[in-house]
Write a protein that holds these residues in place. Structure first.
Motif, PDB file in Angstrom:
ATOM      1  N   ASN A  55       0.872  -1.243   0.121  1.00 31.56           N
ATOM      2  CA  ASN A  55       0.112  -0.101  -0.049  1.00 31.56           C
ATOM      3  C   ASN A  55       0.786   1.170  -0.079  1.00 31.56           C
ATOM      4  O   ASN A  55       0.298   2.327   0.539  1.00 31.56           O
ATOM      5  N   PHE A  58      -0.285   2.928  -5.340  1.00 30.28           N
ATOM      6  CA  PHE A  58      -1.627   2.458  -5.830  1.00 30.28           C
ATOM      7  C   PHE A  58      -1.977   2.192  -7.313  1.00 30.28           C
ATOM      8  O   PHE A  58      -0.981   2.308  -7.834  1.00 30.28           O
ATOM      9  N   VAL A  59      -3.290   1.724  -7.474  1.00 27.09           N
ATOM     10  CA  VAL A  59      -3.457   1.366  -8.818  1.00 27.09           C
ATOM     11  C   VAL A  59      -2.687   2.149  -9.756  1.00 27.09           C
ATOM     12  O   VAL A  59      -2.214   1.629 -10.717  1.00 27.09           O
ATOM     13  N   PRO A  60      -3.270   3.394  -9.814  1.00 30.88           N
ATOM     14  CA  PRO A  60      -2.779   4.258 -10.871  1.00 30.88           C
ATOM     15  C   PRO A  60      -1.232   4.488 -11.232  1.00 30.88           C
ATOM     16  O   PRO A  60      -0.528   4.321 -12.363  1.00 30.88           O
ATOM     17  N   GLU A  61      -0.306   4.131 -10.027  1.00 28.75           N
ATOM     18  CA  GLU A  61       1.107   4.194 -10.151  1.00 28.75           C
ATOM     19  C   GLU A  61       1.405   2.944 -10.985  1.00 28.75           C
ATOM     20  O   GLU A  61       2.265   2.930 -11.748  1.00 28.75           O
ATOM     21  N   LEU A  63      -0.510   1.240 -13.097  1.00 30.85           N
ATOM     22  CA  LEU A  63      -0.917   1.552 -14.392  1.00 30.85           C
ATOM     23  C   LEU A  63       0.088   2.240 -15.337  1.00 30.85           C
ATOM     24  O   LEU A  63       0.627   1.795 -16.357  1.00 30.85           O
ATOM     25  N   ILE A  64       0.717   3.249 -14.638  1.00 26.89           N
ATOM     26  CA  ILE A  64       1.565   4.344 -15.388  1.00 26.89           C
ATOM     27  C   ILE A  64       2.880   3.611 -15.481  1.00 26.89           C
ATOM     28  O   ILE A  64       3.369   3.712 -16.618  1.00 26.89           O
ATOM     29  N   ARG A  67       2.616   1.128 -18.481  1.00 22.89           N
ATOM     30  CA  ARG A  67       2.600   1.810 -19.712  1.00 22.89           C
ATOM     31  C   ARG A  67       3.998   2.325 -19.962  1.00 22.89           C
ATOM     32  O   ARG A  67       4.399   2.302 -21.202  1.00 22.89           O
ATOM     33  N   HIS A 101     -16.923  -7.817 -15.263  1.00 22.47           N
ATOM     34  CA  HIS A 101     -16.180  -6.895 -14.564  1.00 22.47           C
ATOM     35  C   HIS A 101     -14.636  -7.083 -15.082  1.00 22.47           C
ATOM     36  O   HIS A 101     -14.313  -8.342 -15.158  1.00 22.47           O
ATOM     37  N   ILE A 103     -11.779  -4.753 -14.154  1.00 25.45           N
ATOM     38  CA  ILE A 103     -10.958  -4.001 -13.210  1.00 25.45           C
ATOM     39  C   ILE A 103      -9.715  -4.792 -12.783  1.00 25.45           C
ATOM     40  O   ILE A 103      -8.600  -4.728 -13.050  1.00 25.45           O
ATOM     41  N   ARG A 109      -3.379  -8.281 -15.631  1.00 25.39           N
ATOM     42  CA  ARG A 109      -2.582  -8.046 -16.827  1.00 25.39           C
ATOM     43  C   ARG A 109      -1.714  -7.288 -17.084  1.00 25.39           C
ATOM     44  O   ARG A 109      -0.517  -7.475 -17.350  1.00 25.39           O
ATOM     45  N   MET A 110      -1.849  -6.048 -16.276  1.00 22.77           N
ATOM     46  CA  MET A 110      -0.676  -5.225 -16.164  1.00 22.77           C
ATOM     47  C   MET A 110       0.410  -5.450 -15.512  1.00 22.77           C
ATOM     48  O   MET A 110       1.434  -5.341 -15.752  1.00 22.77           O
ATOM     49  N   PRO A 196      -4.484 -13.835  -4.541  1.00 18.43           N
ATOM     50  CA  PRO A 196      -5.318 -12.867  -3.672  1.00 18.43           C
ATOM     51  C   PRO A 196      -5.390 -11.481  -4.156  1.00 18.43           C
ATOM     52  O   PRO A 196      -6.332 -10.703  -4.142  1.00 18.43           O
ATOM     53  N   ASP A 197      -4.228 -11.086  -4.986  1.00 12.61           N
ATOM     54  CA  ASP A 197      -4.328  -9.827  -5.541  1.00 12.61           C
ATOM     55  C   ASP A 197      -3.287  -9.945  -6.889  1.00 12.61           C
ATOM     56  O   ASP A 197      -2.689 -10.760  -7.003  1.00 12.61           O
TER      57      ASP A 197
ATOM     58  N   PHE B 134     -12.191   3.648 -17.017  1.00 20.20           N
ATOM     59  CA  PHE B 134     -11.683   3.529 -15.754  1.00 20.20           C
ATOM     60  C   PHE B 134     -10.190   3.853 -15.746  1.00 20.20           C
ATOM     61  O   PHE B 134      -9.657   4.441 -15.022  1.00 20.20           O
ATOM     62  N   LEU B 138      -7.890   6.786 -14.200  1.00 21.62           N
ATOM     63  CA  LEU B 138      -6.936   6.602 -13.097  1.00 21.62           C
ATOM     64  C   LEU B 138      -5.504   7.314 -13.440  1.00 21.62           C
ATOM     65  O   LEU B 138      -4.857   7.802 -12.782  1.00 21.62           O
ATOM     66  N   TYR B 142      -3.363  11.287 -12.456  1.00 20.78           N
ATOM     67  CA  TYR B 142      -2.036  11.586 -12.139  1.00 20.78           C
ATOM     68  C   TYR B 142      -1.257  12.432 -13.086  1.00 20.78           C
ATOM     69  O   TYR B 142      -0.566  13.063 -12.839  1.00 20.78           O
ATOM     70  N   MET B 190      -8.248   3.381  -3.954  1.00 19.46           N
ATOM     71  CA  MET B 190      -8.141   3.055  -5.310  1.00 19.46           C
ATOM     72  C   MET B 190      -6.808   4.147  -5.949  1.00 19.46           C
ATOM     73  O   MET B 190      -6.150   3.702  -6.822  1.00 19.46           O
TER      74      MET B 190
END
Lengths: 212, 336
Positions: A55, A58-61, A63-64, A67, A101, A103, A109-110, A196-197, B134, B138, B142, B190
């Motif tokens: 923690n 978070f998810v966006p970091e 994702l970025i 990418r 769903h 998300i 995948r990422m 689990p994640d 979505f 996100l 940022y 999130m």
């Protein structure tokens, strides 16, 4: 890891795609092997994965960073092929039939791509026959299934049954995940692994392919 | 004490006789929810207008330009942060027809002394990822915060418009504004809480101030593990927080931290306990929740989760959960 590859790894962790591209190009120009460049990026993604589990990011970091990793991969992909570097493994991934769903599945995948795995994403609401077709076409090491609903998690069993009936079960490892899924359920339907994640799913996948 | 008084006293910690109950699906409880209706400009004449039922596009394109299939958003109108971003228009919250039939719909619950709650979902984050997708949302938060702030201002103005319409048409008869944003994953928020505080918190504050200025309370639904921003919700003045997954938290320590500071509207856990159908577990959870999340002076509403098929739960489990909440609802003994 030398200073340039260290910079590449740090830029990837910060999600700076343009910098990752530039450092990867510089590393290629300076004669670094595609394998070393890839390893530097995987190290960066691995650090992000650990921070995500803790923690700290978070998810966006994630994702970025993923990418940015893709940007670096665009630079070294031709070299990886030329230099005969194989991917860490291939995964066919999808959310099972009846479940729209995506998300959690997308996060998996990422994280998997960020761990050097090649992922064939079948999307959502994927029927057993589509998983079968993807296995026959792509010859993956792993089939990974996601479900968010207790009403659709049962469809994971149908996929495993279909894979078995088709005689493909010994060719793939099967992973399952999603909010209502747990290790007992995974065992009961004959899956090889419950994760689990998303971050754990990526490391679990690598462990299943190349047990340490 | 009628339902309105029970809920009001739970929200304000003013010594209600019991915890509140909202089990509308079973035709039970203290709360009556109403829903904005399809505005006149979208109607084709075939609609049945009834503020007691939710208007939502499940298949097709809604007035935000979002494409839906079986209740899931699949296509979004803001495909880039240039042309489609510039062209995007937020619907008019004041469009005629949204509050049509309010007098008729309120007459019965008012006679029954119910707490009246207007549901206006998809407050900020949920609407944002519906109109932008979505993953894009996100990342944009940022990488393009200035553009996201422009959108957030438009979205909060829509909700503020809905509050003002509720005040105008409700004439004081709508007690509570009810909105939603799912903020948690199973483990955490999130997004980084600091970014949440920078981008989202001030807009929530603006909305809540308008709600309170019209004499209404705010009920806010959020799924997932939102513990890192619980203090922020309390500071913002959220009156009721709706939680469907209490098992994501340590119920005892969560209650010790936050009970008495905010009113919990809580269901039996929809991921673990309710779908298990295990009556012992359901009763134990209700007992634990009422013990640690309610105070002797109020602060709790036991509630339903109505989409039973989605979570693999049975109608009889929900009925049993309701019976358990009733069984442990008395607060007068705890004050004795």
């Amino acid at each position: 890891m030398n200073e340039l590859l260290e910079k590449l790894s740090v830029s990837l962790q910060k999600g700076k795609a343009a910098e990752v591209t530039a450092y990867a190009q510089q590393a290629v120009a300076e004669g670094e092997t595609a394998k070393d460049i890839l390893d530097a990026m995987l190290t960066g993604m691995s650090i992000i994965g650990v921070k995500f589990k803790n923690n700290e990011v978070f998810v966006p970091e994630v994702l970025i960073a993923a990418r940015a990793m893709n940007s670096g991969m665009d630079v070294i992909k031709p070299l990886l092929i030329n230099q005969g570097v194989e991917s860490a493994g291939k995964v066919v991934l999808g959310t099972v039939k009846g479940d729209l769903h995506d998300i959690g599945k997308n996060l998996v995948r990422m994280m998997m791509v960020g761990n050097g795995l090649e992922v064939v994403d079948l999307g959502v609401n994927v029927p057993p026959e589509k998983f079968i077709a993807a296995i026959e076409e792509n010859h993956p090491d792993i089939v990974a299934m996601s479900a968010l609903l207790t009403t659709t998690m049962g469809n994971m069993k149908e996929v495993i049954q279909a894979i078995t009936d088709r005689g493909l079960r010994d060719q793939v490892k099967i992973m399952v995940g999603g909010a209502p899924v747990n290790a007992d359920f995974a065992l009961s339907i004959g899956a090889d692994k419950y994760s689990p994640d998303a971050a754990t799913a990526a490391t679990d996948a690598r462990d299943l392919i190349q047990p340490s | 004490m009628n339902g309105y008084e029970i809920i009001l006293k739970n929200v304000t910690f003013a010594d209600p006789d019991r915890i509140g109950l909202r089990f509308t699906y079973l035709g039970e409880g203290d709360v009556f929810r109403i829903y904005p209706q399809k505005p006149v400009y979208l109607r084709d004449g075939s609609e049945k207008i009834n503020m007691a039922t939710k208007w939502k596009v499940n298949d097709g394109t809604d007035e935000w330009g979002v494409e839906w299939q079986k209740g899931h958003s699949l296509g979004y109108p803001i495909t880039d942060l240039e042309e489609s971003f510039e062209k995007f228009v937020v619907p008019d919250p004041r469009a005629p027809g949204r509050f049509e039939g309010i007098d008729e719909v309120l007459s019965r619950p008012e006679a029954q002394g119910k707490w009246i709650q207007l549901n206006s979902p998809y407050c900020l984050f949920e609407r944002l990822h519906e109109i932008r997708g979505f993953e894009n949302t996100l990342i944009d938060i940022y990488t393009e915060p200035e553009k996201i702030e422009i959108l957030l201002d438009k979205l909060i103005d829509f909700q503020i418009g809905m509050v003002e319409e509720a005040a105008l048409h409700g004439k004081g008869r709508i007690h509570c504004f009810d909105t939603t944003d799912d903020w948690g994953t199973q483990q955490s928020l999130m997004i980084n809480p600091e970014i949440w505080r920078e981008l989202f918190k001030p807009r929530y504050k603006k909305l809540i101030d308008v709600i309170h200025s019209h004499g209404m309370y705010l009920r806010f639904h959020t799924d997932g593990n939102i513990e890192t921003i619980m203090d922020d919700f309390i500071e913002l003045g959220v009156d009721i927080i709706n939680i469907h997954q209490p098992r994501l938290f340590d119920i005892k320590s969560f209650g010790e931290k936050y009970a008495g500071k905010i009113c919990f509207e809580v269901a039996v856990d929809i991921q673990e306990t309710l779908p298990s159908g295990d009556k012992v577990r359901i009763e134990e959870e209700v007992k634990e929740l009422t013990e640690y999340w309610a105070t002797p002076h109020g602060g709790m509403i036991g509630c339903e989760y109505r989409y039973l098929e989605d979570i693999g739960a049975k109608h009889e489990d929900l009925v049993f959960a309701f019976e358990c909440f009733k069984k442990y609802s008395d607060l007068t003994k705890r004050r004795a």
